[in-house]
Every structure is written in structure tokens, then in C-alpha cells.
Design a protein around this motif. Structure first.
Motif, PDB file in Angstrom:
ATOM      1  N   GLY A 260       1.424   5.163  11.965  1.00  0.00           N
ATOM      2  CA  GLY A 260       2.006   3.989  12.590  1.00  0.00           C
ATOM      3  C   GLY A 260       1.041   2.858  12.835  1.00  0.00           C
ATOM      4  N   LEU A 261      -0.244   3.076  12.572  1.00  0.00           N
ATOM      5  CA  LEU A 261      -1.245   2.050  12.876  1.00  0.00           C
ATOM      6  C   LEU A 261      -1.246   0.901  11.880  1.00  0.00           C
ATOM      7  CD1 LEU A 261      -3.627   1.251  14.726  1.00  0.00           C
ATOM      8  CD2 LEU A 261      -5.130   2.508  13.161  1.00  0.00           C
ATOM      9  N   TRP A 262      -1.050   1.218  10.579  1.00  0.00           N
ATOM     10  CA  TRP A 262      -1.183   0.206   9.527  1.00  0.00           C
ATOM     11  C   TRP A 262       0.106   0.074   8.724  1.00  0.00           C
ATOM     12  CZ3 TRP A 262      -4.991  -2.432  10.980  1.00  0.00           C
ATOM     13  CH2 TRP A 262      -6.204  -1.877  11.394  1.00  0.00           C
ATOM     14  N   PRO A 263       0.277  -1.005   7.958  1.00  0.00           N
ATOM     15  CA  PRO A 263       1.513  -1.196   7.191  1.00  0.00           C
ATOM     16  C   PRO A 263       1.655  -0.189   6.050  1.00  0.00           C
ATOM     17  CG  PRO A 263      -0.071  -2.921   6.689  1.00  0.00           C
ATOM     18  CD  PRO A 263      -0.630  -2.160   7.843  1.00  0.00           C
ATOM     19  N   HIS A 264       2.869  -0.078   5.523  1.00  0.00           N
ATOM     20  CA  HIS A 264       3.140   0.825   4.405  1.00  0.00           C
ATOM     21  C   HIS A 264       2.212   0.539   3.234  1.00  0.00           C
ATOM     22  CE1 HIS A 264       6.707   2.571   6.210  1.00  0.00           C
ATOM     23  NE2 HIS A 264       7.254   1.388   6.375  1.00  0.00           N
ATOM     24  N   ALA A 265       1.999  -0.741   2.921  1.00  0.00           N
ATOM     25  CA  ALA A 265       1.231  -1.116   1.737  1.00  0.00           C
ATOM     26  C   ALA A 265      -0.208  -0.631   1.816  1.00  0.00           C
ATOM     27  CB  ALA A 265       1.265  -2.633   1.546  1.00  0.00           C
ATOM     28  N   TYR A 266      -0.748  -0.516   3.007  1.00  0.00           N
ATOM     29  CA  TYR A 266      -2.118  -0.022   3.176  1.00  0.00           C
ATOM     30  C   TYR A 266      -2.239   1.402   2.664  1.00  0.00           C
ATOM     31  CZ  TYR A 266      -6.420   1.271   5.671  1.00  0.00           C
ATOM     32  OH  TYR A 266      -7.670   1.715   6.003  1.00  0.00           O
ATOM     33  N   PHE A 267      -1.294   2.253   3.036  1.00  0.00           N
ATOM     34  CA  PHE A 267      -1.317   3.638   2.588  1.00  0.00           C
ATOM     35  C   PHE A 267      -0.879   3.751   1.133  1.00  0.00           C
ATOM     36  CE2 PHE A 267      -0.502   3.616   7.170  1.00  0.00           C
ATOM     37  CZ  PHE A 267      -1.597   4.352   7.603  1.00  0.00           C
ATOM     38  N   HIS A 268      -0.002   2.862   0.702  1.00  0.00           N
ATOM     39  CA  HIS A 268       0.423   2.869  -0.697  1.00  0.00           C
ATOM     40  C   HIS A 268      -0.756   2.572  -1.611  1.00  0.00           C
ATOM     41  CE1 HIS A 268       2.976   2.368  -4.212  1.00  0.00           C
ATOM     42  NE2 HIS A 268       2.385   1.213  -4.438  1.00  0.00           N
ATOM     43  N   HIS A 269      -1.658   1.701  -1.167  1.00  0.00           N
ATOM     44  CA  HIS A 269      -2.827   1.398  -1.983  1.00  0.00           C
ATOM     45  C   HIS A 269      -3.731   2.622  -2.098  1.00  0.00           C
ATOM     46  CE1 HIS A 269      -6.192  -0.869  -3.670  1.00  0.00           C
ATOM     47  NE2 HIS A 269      -6.964  -0.216  -2.817  1.00  0.00           N
ATOM     48  N   ILE A 270      -3.897   3.351  -1.001  1.00  0.00           N
ATOM     49  CA  ILE A 270      -4.739   4.543  -1.038  1.00  0.00           C
ATOM     50  C   ILE A 270      -4.132   5.603  -1.949  1.00  0.00           C
ATOM     51  CG2 ILE A 270      -5.674   6.406   0.390  1.00  0.00           C
ATOM     52  CD1 ILE A 270      -5.714   4.459   2.708  1.00  0.00           C
ATOM     53  N   LEU A 271      -2.820   5.735  -1.916  1.00  0.00           N
ATOM     54  CA  LEU A 271      -2.115   6.711  -2.762  1.00  0.00           C
ATOM     55  C   LEU A 271      -1.524   6.028  -3.991  1.00  0.00           C
ATOM     56  CD1 LEU A 271      -0.264   8.638   0.084  1.00  0.00           C
ATOM     57  CD2 LEU A 271      -2.389   9.271  -1.057  1.00  0.00           C
ATOM     58  N   SER A 272      -2.280   5.140  -4.608  1.00  0.00           N
ATOM     59  CA  SER A 272      -1.768   4.328  -5.716  1.00  0.00           C
ATOM     60  C   SER A 272      -1.636   5.158  -6.982  1.00  0.00           C
ATOM     61  CB  SER A 272      -2.704   3.149  -5.967  1.00  0.00           C
ATOM     62  OG  SER A 272      -3.979   3.611  -6.362  1.00  0.00           O
ATOM     63  N   PRO A 273      -0.748   4.738  -7.897  1.00  0.00           N
ATOM     64  CA  PRO A 273      -0.620   5.453  -9.176  1.00  0.00           C
ATOM     65  C   PRO A 273      -1.918   5.445  -9.971  1.00  0.00           C
ATOM     66  CG  PRO A 273       1.244   3.994  -8.812  1.00  0.00           C
ATOM     67  CD  PRO A 273       0.241   3.680  -7.754  1.00  0.00           C
ATOM     68  N   GLU A 274      -2.737   4.387  -9.849  1.00  0.00           N
ATOM     69  CA  GLU A 274      -3.994   4.344 -10.582  1.00  0.00           C
ATOM     70  C   GLU A 274      -4.902   5.480 -10.136  1.00  0.00           C
ATOM     71  OE1 GLU A 274      -2.039   0.513 -10.616  1.00  0.00           O
ATOM     72  OE2 GLU A 274      -2.693   1.830  -9.007  1.00  0.00           O
ATOM     73  N   ALA A 275      -4.941   5.716  -8.819  1.00  0.00           N
ATOM     74  CA  ALA A 275      -5.761   6.810  -8.310  1.00  0.00           C
ATOM     75  C   ALA A 275      -5.239   8.159  -8.787  1.00  0.00           C
ATOM     76  CB  ALA A 275      -5.808   6.766  -6.786  1.00  0.00           C
TER      77      ALA A 275
END
Length: 317
Positions: A260-275
Motif C-alpha cells: 500500500g505504500l507505492w503505486p501499482h506502476a512501481y511494483f509493475h516495473h519491478i515485476l516487468s516482462p523484460e525482467a
């Protein structure tokens, strides 16, 4: 004899534009900013439209004779309280944490909240045309009433602009805008201070409630000034708070969640398809595991480690 599984290779830190290159984040949401401009234009057009002039008869004027007073909260003060104030708090958190995703999505969500609320509020105002409690003095500024001899409908001889505003009682724009902006701020603060972490810190709720209390007092002032009926204020508050909730949850996880601390997009970047592709290409599957399942397990493990390390770094700063 099967070959031993290779050790998991930890992915590198997320791209630095998480903290510094906010322009890249904004470009990803260019369409959203265009829609915001269109909403602002639509709201301006709705304010120019002549509202529906609901029938007001002689026998109805008894409830519409309240004094025509000045606004306790001026019109210009509402954007200051509901938009500029929350923006300053969001910017202060950005200075502390340096997360461009959080800054961008919080401001974008805040603007969507107030503009969507404004469009809905003004559209309903124009369609309903409910007279304000001080309609008598708007219609007859000299105190001399005049009515149609056959229908009993009022024949106003006041200023056209003042009469036009007199037909915009429902719902309260001051209240809906205040709850839209300050309601979004309450959601935002609840996530940042982890108000619902089950730690039993009731003091955190006081911080979350303060913006809502301020919005409520704006609504109370509208009744005290005789610019709105209580139903207008109640409906405006519910409308603004509901839109704020939808807009916040569009960009941020619920404050009660682990993320709940950061927006969805922040975690989406960490779990990105590129990774994910990177993990799949460098980590062979273990015995009995499919490549896709094994890669997903390794991805979740390494990404969680990265998230924990970044959170620890943010707290150290």
C-alpha cells in the motif's frame, strides 16, 4: 544423472528513472493528460450552459427566502484547499522519498478526482436546476415579488448572472470538489503512514481524518451561508468521496495491503516482462519444473529481495 540446478541470479536494481527521470513516466501516460485537458474544457463548457429553470411558484418561496450572503469559503479558495494543498504534501513526500512514480501518479489521480467530480457535479446542476435557499433575493433583489397571474410562477427581475447561479443548488460544488481532493489526500496519507497495518496506532487515523474534517467544514459553511440545502451538501460529499476512492484505487493499492505504500506502476516495473524474460533466459529449470513455472518462482523471489532492499534504502534516507 541430471545436472544440478544453477543458483538463482539476482536481477539488477530497477532502472534509475524510478527516482530521477519522471518525464519518461509522464510520457507513458500522455493520453491520460490529454483526457484531463478535455475534462477541464468540458467543465468550463458546463459552467457556460444555462441551467434548467425549474418551476418556482409563489407557494414555494417560503422556503427560499433566506438571506443572500457572501461565501465564507470563496470560490477561489476551493482549488487551493482541494488541489494545491494536497499537491504540496505530495511534493514534500517526493522530496523525501524521490519516487517519480509516486509523485506522477498521485498528482494525476488527484487531478482526475477533482475534474471528474467537477464534470459530474456541473452536469447534474445544469440538469436539475434546483433553486438555492436564497433564491427569493436573487429573483427579487428589491424585495418586491412578481408572479404569473395564471401559473403563479415567479417573474424574476434581478441580475441574469445571479439568477443563473440561483438555479444551481444541487449538488454542492464546493463540497464535492473538497471531498474529491481532500478525500484523495486521505487515501494517500493512509497508504504512506500505513494507517491500517493492524498495529493499533489510532493516532494515525487522526491524520487520515483531518482532510475529511476540513472538507466537511466546507460543506457545513455552504448550509450556514444559505447557498445550499443540506441535501445538496450531503450528496456533494458522497459524490466527491466516491470518485476520489475510485481514482486512488486506480493508481494505488489499498492502504491496508502489504504494497500500500507505492503505486501499482512501481511494483509493475519491478515485476516487468523484460525482467521475466531475463530470468527465463539465464536460469535453467529444476527437475520436474517447467521453464515458465521455474522462472516465475525465481522472479518473485529476486523481485521481493529487490523491493525489500529499496524499502530499506528509502527508510535510511
Amino acid at each position: 544423472m541430471p545436472a544440478p540446478a544453477a543458483p538463482a541470479i539476482r536481477l539488477g536494481a530497477p532502472h534509475p528513472y524510478l527516482k530521477t527521470h519522471g518525464a519518461k513516466v509522464a510520457r507513458l501516460h500522455l493520453l491520460d493528460w490529454v483526457v484531463l485537458v478535455l475534462l477541464a474544457v468540458a467543465d468550463g463548457v458546463l459552467n457556460l450552459i444555462e441551467p434548467f429553470h425549474r418551476f418556482v411558484g409563489q407557494d414555494m418561496m417560503a422556503d427560499l427566502r433566506f438571506p443572500l450572503k457572501d461565501n465564507t469559503v470563496p470560490v477561489w479558495a476551493v482549488p487551493v484547499l482541494a488541489v494545491l494543498g494536497p499537491m504540496l504534501i505530495i511534493a514534500a513526500i517526493y522530496v523525501k522519498r524521490r519516487n517519480a512514480y509516486d509523485l506522477h501518479h498521485a498528482i494525476l489521480g488527484l487531478l482526475f478526482s477533482v475534474l471528474i467530480t467537477g464534470v459530474i457535479t456541473d452536469a447534474i446542476k445544469d440538469g436539475v436546476g434546483r433553486p438555492r435557499p436564497n433564491f427569493f433575493w436573487r429573483c427579487f433583489p428589491d424585495g418586491v415579488p412578481k408572479y404569473n397571474n395564471f401559473t403563479g410562477q415567479v417573474i424574476c427581475h434581478g441580475d441574469k448572472g445571479v439568477i443563473k447561479e440561483g438555479h444551481k443548488s444541487f449538488p454542492s460544488g464546493h463540497t464535492s470538489w473538497s471531498f474529491a481532493g481532500l478525500g484523495f489526500l486521505s487515501w494517500y496519507l493512509a497508504g504512506k503512514i500505513r494507517a491500517f497495518d493492524r498495529g493499533g496506532h489510532i493516532a494515525k487515523l487522526c491524520i487520515v481524518i483531518l482532510p475529511l474534517l476540513l472538507a466537511a467544514m466546507v460543506g457545513v459553511s455552504r448550509v450556514d451561508d444559505y447557498w445550499h440545502h443540506w441535501q445538496d451538501v450531503f450528496t456533494g460529499g458522497i459524490l466527491g468521496l466516491v470518485v476520489a476512492s475510485f481514482c486512488y484505487l486506480q493508481f494505488f493499492p489499498p492502504p491496508s495491503g502489504d504494497q500500500g505504500l507505492w503505486p501499482h506502476a512501481y511494483f509493475h516495473h519491478i515485476l516487468s516482462p523484460e525482467a521475466e524474460n531475463q530470468v527465463q533466459s539465464i536460469i535453467p529449470p529444476a527437475n520436474g519444473d517447467s521453464p515458465r513455472r521455474h522462472a516465475a518462482l525465481e522472479l518473485r523471489t529476486t523481485s521481493q529481495l529487490e523491493l525489500d532492499s529499496m524499502e530499506a534504502g528509502s527508510r535510511d534516507r
